[in-house]
Design a protein around this motif. Sequence first.
Motif, PDB file in Angstrom:
ATOM      1  N   ARG A 158     -18.646 -24.129  51.557  1.00 46.55           N
ATOM      2  CA  ARG A 158     -18.210 -23.233  52.638  1.00 46.55           C
ATOM      3  C   ARG A 158     -17.200 -22.240  52.084  1.00 46.55           C
ATOM      4  N   ARG A 159     -17.314 -20.996  52.516  1.00 41.30           N
ATOM      5  CA  ARG A 159     -16.380 -19.953  52.110  1.00 41.30           C
ATOM      6  C   ARG A 159     -15.635 -19.440  53.331  1.00 41.30           C
ATOM      7  N   LYS A 160     -14.336 -19.205  53.165  1.00 44.18           N
ATOM      8  CA  LYS A 160     -13.549 -18.637  54.256  1.00 44.18           C
ATOM      9  C   LYS A 160     -12.568 -17.641  53.653  1.00 44.18           C
ATOM     10  N   GLY A 161     -12.777 -16.367  53.993  1.00 40.80           N
ATOM     11  CA  GLY A 161     -11.899 -15.316  53.490  1.00 40.80           C
ATOM     12  C   GLY A 161     -10.521 -15.393  54.109  1.00 40.80           C
ATOM     13  N   LYS A 162      -9.530 -15.023  53.320  1.00 45.87           N
ATOM     14  CA  LYS A 162      -8.165 -14.968  53.824  1.00 45.87           C
ATOM     15  C   LYS A 162      -7.897 -13.540  54.296  1.00 45.87           C
ATOM     16  N   ARG A 163      -7.374 -13.419  55.493  1.00 49.51           N
ATOM     17  CA  ARG A 163      -7.108 -12.110  56.085  1.00 49.51           C
ATOM     18  C   ARG A 163      -6.152 -11.310  55.202  1.00 49.51           C
ATOM     19  N   ASN A 164      -6.485 -10.028  55.011  1.00 53.51           N
ATOM     20  CA  ASN A 164      -5.665  -9.108  54.222  1.00 53.51           C
ATOM     21  C   ASN A 164      -5.388  -9.633  52.822  1.00 53.51           C
ATOM     22  N   SER A 165      -6.402 -10.249  52.224  1.00 52.73           N
ATOM     23  CA  SER A 165      -6.222 -10.840  50.906  1.00 52.73           C
ATOM     24  C   SER A 165      -7.492 -10.659  50.085  1.00 52.73           C
ATOM     25  N   ASN A 166      -7.330 -10.714  48.801  1.00 53.30           N
ATOM     26  CA  ASN A 166      -8.457 -10.658  47.872  1.00 53.30           C
ATOM     27  C   ASN A 166      -8.884 -12.079  47.477  1.00 53.30           C
ATOM     28  N   GLU A 167      -8.520 -13.056  48.293  1.00 50.96           N
ATOM     29  CA  GLU A 167      -8.822 -14.447  47.987  1.00 50.96           C
ATOM     30  C   GLU A 167      -9.733 -15.065  49.040  1.00 50.96           C
ATOM     31  N   VAL A 168     -10.523 -16.022  48.587  1.00 46.86           N
ATOM     32  CA  VAL A 168     -11.430 -16.759  49.459  1.00 46.86           C
ATOM     33  C   VAL A 168     -11.200 -18.241  49.219  1.00 46.86           C
ATOM     34  N   ARG A 169     -11.061 -18.985  50.292  1.00 50.45           N
ATOM     35  CA  ARG A 169     -10.936 -20.439  50.184  1.00 50.45           C
ATOM     36  C   ARG A 169     -12.353 -21.005  50.212  1.00 50.45           C
ATOM     37  N   VAL A 170     -12.714 -21.723  49.158  1.00 48.85           N
ATOM     38  CA  VAL A 170     -14.048 -22.283  49.036  1.00 48.85           C
ATOM     39  C   VAL A 170     -13.936 -23.804  49.046  1.00 48.85           C
ATOM     40  N   THR A 171     -14.671 -24.432  49.975  1.00 47.45           N
ATOM     41  CA  THR A 171     -14.678 -25.884  50.076  1.00 47.45           C
ATOM     42  C   THR A 171     -15.998 -26.410  49.538  1.00 47.45           C
ATOM     43  N   PHE A 172     -15.892 -27.349  48.630  1.00 46.52           N
ATOM     44  CA  PHE A 172     -17.043 -28.021  48.036  1.00 46.52           C
ATOM     45  C   PHE A 172     -17.074 -29.438  48.597  1.00 46.52           C
ATOM     46  N   ALA A 173     -18.211 -29.858  49.136  1.00 49.18           N
ATOM     47  CA  ALA A 173     -18.286 -31.176  49.777  1.00 49.18           C
ATOM     48  C   ALA A 173     -19.588 -31.877  49.424  1.00 49.18           C
ATOM     49  N   LEU A 174     -19.491 -33.198  49.325  1.00 49.03           N
ATOM     50  CA  LEU A 174     -20.649 -34.061  49.122  1.00 49.03           C
ATOM     51  C   LEU A 174     -20.657 -35.107  50.221  1.00 49.03           C
ATOM     52  N   PRO A 175     -21.830 -35.538  50.677  1.00 46.96           N
ATOM     53  CA  PRO A 175     -21.878 -36.588  51.691  1.00 46.96           C
ATOM     54  C   PRO A 175     -21.299 -37.894  51.143  1.00 46.96           C
ATOM     55  N   ALA A 176     -20.671 -38.661  52.012  1.00 43.51           N
ATOM     56  CA  ALA A 176     -20.043 -39.910  51.594  1.00 43.51           C
ATOM     57  C   ALA A 176     -21.032 -40.897  50.994  1.00 43.51           C
ATOM     58  N   ASP A 177     -22.308 -40.789  51.379  1.00 47.53           N
ATOM     59  CA  ASP A 177     -23.292 -41.728  50.832  1.00 47.53           C
ATOM     60  C   ASP A 177     -23.915 -41.250  49.520  1.00 47.53           C
ATOM     61  N   ASP A 178     -23.467 -40.110  48.998  1.00 44.36           N
ATOM     62  CA  ASP A 178     -23.945 -39.640  47.693  1.00 44.36           C
ATOM     63  C   ASP A 178     -23.449 -40.620  46.629  1.00 44.36           C
ATOM     64  N   PRO A 179     -24.304 -41.029  45.702  1.00 44.80           N
ATOM     65  CA  PRO A 179     -23.867 -42.007  44.695  1.00 44.80           C
ATOM     66  C   PRO A 179     -22.759 -41.485  43.774  1.00 44.80           C
ATOM     67  N   HIS A 180     -22.548 -40.180  43.748  1.00 41.47           N
ATOM     68  CA  HIS A 180     -21.499 -39.596  42.910  1.00 41.47           C
ATOM     69  C   HIS A 180     -20.424 -38.902  43.744  1.00 41.47           C
ATOM     70  N   ALA A 181     -20.252 -39.324  44.995  1.00 43.69           N
ATOM     71  CA  ALA A 181     -19.344 -38.631  45.919  1.00 43.69           C
ATOM     72  C   ALA A 181     -17.897 -38.586  45.430  1.00 43.69           C
ATOM     73  N   GLU A 182     -17.488 -39.567  44.660  1.00 42.08           N
ATOM     74  CA  GLU A 182     -16.105 -39.589  44.186  1.00 42.08           C
ATOM     75  C   GLU A 182     -15.970 -38.827  42.873  1.00 42.08           C
ATOM     76  N   ALA A 183     -16.551 -37.640  42.844  1.00 44.05           N
ATOM     77  CA  ALA A 183     -16.581 -36.811  41.647  1.00 44.05           C
ATOM     78  C   ALA A 183     -15.367 -35.892  41.583  1.00 44.05           C
ATOM     79  N   VAL A 184     -15.352 -35.085  40.530  1.00 46.05           N
ATOM     80  CA  VAL A 184     -14.317 -34.079  40.318  1.00 46.05           C
ATOM     81  C   VAL A 184     -15.015 -32.726  40.210  1.00 46.05           C
ATOM     82  N   LEU A 185     -14.488 -31.724  40.885  1.00 50.81           N
ATOM     83  CA  LEU A 185     -15.003 -30.362  40.772  1.00 50.81           C
ATOM     84  C   LEU A 185     -14.414 -29.739  39.507  1.00 50.81           C
TER      85      LEU A 185
END
Length: 94
Positions: free
Chosen positions: A3-30
């Motif tokens: 998911r991407r969410k732009g910050k108002r009046n900014s050149n930055e975007v907050r990006v959320t990376f998510a995996l379902p809890a039942d994914d065998p590798h859910a406790e990973a590192v981005l």
Amino acid sequence: MIRRKGKRNSNEVRVTFALPADDPHAEAVLVGEFNNWDRTAHPLKKRSNRTYSVAVTLEKGRKYAFRYYDPANDVWFNDPEADAYAGDNGIIVV
């Protein structure tokens, strides 16, 4: 899920990376260009909505290579929702 969410009046975007809890590798590192491929910088954390996720703030108008790393199983993997792929890496366009 990415998911991407732009910050108002900014050149930055907050990006959320998510995996379902039942994914065998859910406790990973981005891991990616935005954290110098540091395998410890952005671990996914368990959330109440049955996902594991982490959010990073990235510069708008750029592309970043990234992957997930599962340290428990020493496995690298990609997000199926990446915008593109380059070699072994997923690409996100912000």
